[in-house]
Design a protein around this motif. Structure first.
Motif, PDB file in Angstrom:
ATOM      1  N   LYS A 131      -0.817   3.263   5.018  1.00  0.00           N
ATOM      2  CA  LYS A 131      -1.961   3.701   5.813  1.00  0.00           C
ATOM      3  C   LYS A 131      -2.557   4.968   5.233  1.00  0.00           C
ATOM      4  O   LYS A 131      -3.784   5.136   5.195  1.00  0.00           O
ATOM      5  N   GLU A 132      -1.689   5.852   4.742  1.00  0.00           N
ATOM      6  CA  GLU A 132      -2.176   7.103   4.159  1.00  0.00           C
ATOM      7  C   GLU A 132      -3.016   6.841   2.921  1.00  0.00           C
ATOM      8  O   GLU A 132      -4.066   7.460   2.707  1.00  0.00           O
ATOM      9  N   VAL A 153      -8.301   6.545   0.178  1.00  0.00           N
ATOM     10  CA  VAL A 153      -9.338   5.809  -0.553  1.00  0.00           C
ATOM     11  C   VAL A 153     -10.675   5.936   0.165  1.00  0.00           C
ATOM     12  O   VAL A 153     -11.722   6.164  -0.462  1.00  0.00           O
ATOM     13  N   ILE A 154     -10.651   5.793   1.498  1.00  0.00           N
ATOM     14  CA  ILE A 154     -11.878   5.942   2.289  1.00  0.00           C
ATOM     15  C   ILE A 154     -12.463   7.328   2.083  1.00  0.00           C
ATOM     16  O   ILE A 154     -13.668   7.495   1.872  1.00  0.00           O
ATOM     17  N   ILE A 185     -10.414   1.350  -4.762  1.00  0.00           N
ATOM     18  CA  ILE A 185     -11.717   1.995  -4.560  1.00  0.00           C
ATOM     19  C   ILE A 185     -12.824   0.937  -4.539  1.00  0.00           C
ATOM     20  O   ILE A 185     -13.710   0.957  -3.673  1.00  0.00           O
ATOM     21  N   THR A 186     -12.769  -0.001  -5.498  1.00  0.00           N
ATOM     22  CA  THR A 186     -13.771  -1.066  -5.542  1.00  0.00           C
ATOM     23  C   THR A 186     -13.721  -1.917  -4.281  1.00  0.00           C
ATOM     24  O   THR A 186     -14.770  -2.255  -3.703  1.00  0.00           O
ATOM     25  N   SER A 187     -12.510  -2.252  -3.827  1.00  0.00           N
ATOM     26  CA  SER A 187     -12.373  -3.063  -2.615  1.00  0.00           C
ATOM     27  C   SER A 187     -12.935  -2.342  -1.409  1.00  0.00           C
ATOM     28  O   SER A 187     -13.587  -2.957  -0.548  1.00  0.00           O
ATOM     29  N   ARG A 188     -12.701  -1.040  -1.318  1.00  0.00           N
ATOM     30  CA  ARG A 188     -13.224  -0.265  -0.190  1.00  0.00           C
ATOM     31  C   ARG A 188     -14.749  -0.294  -0.167  1.00  0.00           C
ATOM     32  O   ARG A 188     -15.360  -0.498   0.885  1.00  0.00           O
ATOM     33  N   GLN A 192      -3.108  12.671  -2.789  1.00  0.00           N
ATOM     34  CA  GLN A 192      -2.671  12.101  -1.516  1.00  0.00           C
ATOM     35  C   GLN A 192      -2.367  10.610  -1.697  1.00  0.00           C
ATOM     36  O   GLN A 192      -1.390  10.090  -1.150  1.00  0.00           O
ATOM     37  N   MET A 193      -3.178   9.894  -2.460  1.00  0.00           N
ATOM     38  CA  MET A 193      -2.931   8.482  -2.716  1.00  0.00           C
ATOM     39  C   MET A 193      -1.599   8.281  -3.441  1.00  0.00           C
ATOM     40  O   MET A 193      -0.920   7.277  -3.250  1.00  0.00           O
TER      41      MET A 193
END
Length: 536
Positions: free
Chosen positions: A135-136, A141-142, A195-198, A115-116
């Motif tokens: 946005k997707e 990532v979330i 991923i790290t930022s999230r 999806q990413m």
């Protein structure tokens, strides 16, 4: 995987499984070995995960094969035929086995990774509404971060490590004290920064700061369980390494009855924690469960009549009715300063997260001598070593002898899987003294001349092939008494203190572990590894 039937679905059929049959020729013993190795290239992972489809090898370029727990699911046949554009052979298999194989071959979060990467045609096929690509990706990532935490929690992991390599990102879970690498899509490296930022956003950390280590905390709710996640990041040569420690609030106070203490030691500990003053020290390496034991002791004596104050780094669990303080080294608020101020708060019981220096040790000991019950931890190999460590810090021996009530050494050992436990075929190499101890104290106690039985795990699906599920603690409790006190005043060696304590009935870590081994709770190898530092 144990197929219970195979069916063929001709092209264009609306029913996923018609009456005609075209067996795959795969028996139950070989089905797992026929998973299609390049399936991630041929089929969208999102559809595979969502519908529980496991692509299988057929040996024929003109047909495709899938395993499913429910091939009759409405619309599944038409969807698979649309994807494959070939006749489809079906194999029925258990849903949990299919889910395991999908995760193994596609990798955790493979559907989210696709999806990413913007593969939206499958979303349209699933009749999902179109969204902004940026946005997707953010939503994906979330979802991926939530997915790895939930997966780790389901696998009973205590830690998650996201480790950047030069050309890949490695994810590992620590389960029962052992690290296991998680299968993930090869394309995950591309989204490492996102991923790290999230994770840093969720933990309240500075996403722009990538040069310095940072710490944070995240709160999750998984299946009605409250999970606190401690987050730590450090800069490495290939990016930021992220470690997550999973803490279940419900496991914070599990009670003394579930901590692995023998009945004798449990009764002794309950007697010790009811004393009005003195010090009780816990020793052992990081991750051996010292905090859980301390919290359980505090919970046991917590009441409206007792004022309990703790100073910790960090506060791992919140205890109702207990005043808990977090140290803040950045403003010079350390254990020693906090402990001095706690003494002005009229406490009955004090818990100090760790004695790290002479100043903290000196204040803790003087607090115990002025009518307070003090709990703390110290990093030593065994119980007797804690006494000499305090003296080495500069504490006078007479203060140590008069203030310490007991020292508890603790280790964790893995427990044998109940599904595949069996009697060990080889006898462990134990000393004559250890074998004699087991004959005198073991439960069940071997008959004279009878060989002592030990156990191990073969490895099965329930234990992921390891032979172990869960962990338990082994303990050694050294109680200060009239025989040990003179030795402390003489600055006796840890070995001399240990021998004197054993003469008064102390059970060592090795002996406590061997008693669990003879009872079929753990293996001798686990005990020897956990207590190797105690070898004479």
């Amino acid at each position: 995987m144990s197929p219970t039937g195979s069916h063929s679905n001709p092209p264009g059929a609306d029913s996923p499984v018609p009456n005609s049959s075209a067996p795959l020729g795969i028996n139950s013993a070989e089905a797992i070995g026929h998973v299609k190795t390049d399936a991630s290239r041929d089929y969208p992972a999102r559809v595979i995960f969502e519908h529980g489809l496991l692509p299988l090898e057929t040996g024929s370029p003109d047909r495709v094969a899938f395993a499913s727990a429910d091939p009759h699911a409405p619309g599944l046949g038409a969807l698979v035929h649309f994807l494959a554009q070939k006749p489809v052979d079906w194999t029925i298999a258990p849903a949990e086995e299919i889910a395991h194989q999908i995760k193994t071959h596609f990798g955790v979060g493979a559907d989210t990774i696709q999806q990413m990467m913007g593969e939206t045609q499958w979303q349209e096929m699933a009749e999902e509404s179109a969204v902004n690509p940026e946005k997707e990706e953010e939503v994906a990532v979330i979802r991926f971060v939530n997915q790895i935490v939930q997966e780790a929690y389901r696998d009973r992991a205590t830690d998650i490590h996201l480790e950047p390599m030069e050309k890949s990102l490695r994810i590992r879970y620590r389960i029962d004290g052992v690290l296991h690498q998680v299968p993930i899509p090869a394309s995950l490296k591309r989204f490492e920064s996102a991923i790290t930022s999230r994770i840093k956003v969720m933990a309240g950390m500075d996403i722009a700061e990538k040069r310095l280590p940072q710490d944070g905390r995240i709160h999750f709710r998984i299946n009605n369980d409250e999970i606190d996640v401690r987050v730590s990041t450090i800069p490495t040569a290939f990016g930021e390494s992220v470690s997550l420690r999973l803490l279940n609030r419900d496991d914070a106070v599990i009670g003394l009855d579930r901590l692995g203490f023998s009945e004798r030691d449990k009764a002794l500990l309950r007697e010790l924690i009811q004393k009005p003053h003195g010090i009780i020290l816990l020793t052992g390496p990081t991750g051996c469960g010292k905090s859980t034991t301390l919290y359980s002791c505090l919970s046991e004596i917590n009441s409206v009549e007792q004022r309990i104050v703790t100073i910790e780094d960090p506060i791992e669990y919140q205890l109702p009715g207990v005043n808990q303080i977090q140290v803040k080294p950045e403003i010079d608020f350390d254990f020693a300063m906090g402990l001095r101020h706690i003494l002005r708060q009229d406490p009955d019981v004090i818990m100090v997260g760790e004695i790290r220096d002479r100043e903290t040790a000196d204040i803790a000991i003087r607090a115990s001598l002025t009518g307070h019950l003090v709990f703390s931890t110290l990093h030593t190999n065994d119980a007797s070593g804690a006494v000499t460590r305090l003296i080495d810090m500069g504490i006078e021996p007479f203060l140590v002898a008069s203030s310490i009530n007991a020292v508890i050494a603790q280790r964790l050992v893995r427990t044998i899987c109940r599904e595949c436990r069996h009697e060990a075929t080889t006898s462990p190499r134990l000393s004559g003294e250890e074998l004699e101890f087991l004959r005198r104290h073991g439960e069940p106690s071997p008959e004279p001349g009878q060989e002592i039985k030990f156990y191990t795990g073969k490895g099965c699906k329930a234990c992921r092939g390891t032979g172990f599920v869960g962990r338990t603690a082994i303990h050694e409790i050294l109680v200060m008494n009239d025989k040990l006190a003179p030795l402390v005043l003489e600055r006796a060696s840890p070995d001399a203190l240990k021998r004197a304590a054993m003469e008064r009935g102390m059970v060592t870590l090795r002996e406590a572990g061997l008693l669990k081994a003879i009872a079929g709770i753990t293996t001798v190898e686990e005990v020897l590894q956990a207590s190797e530092s105690q070898d004479d």
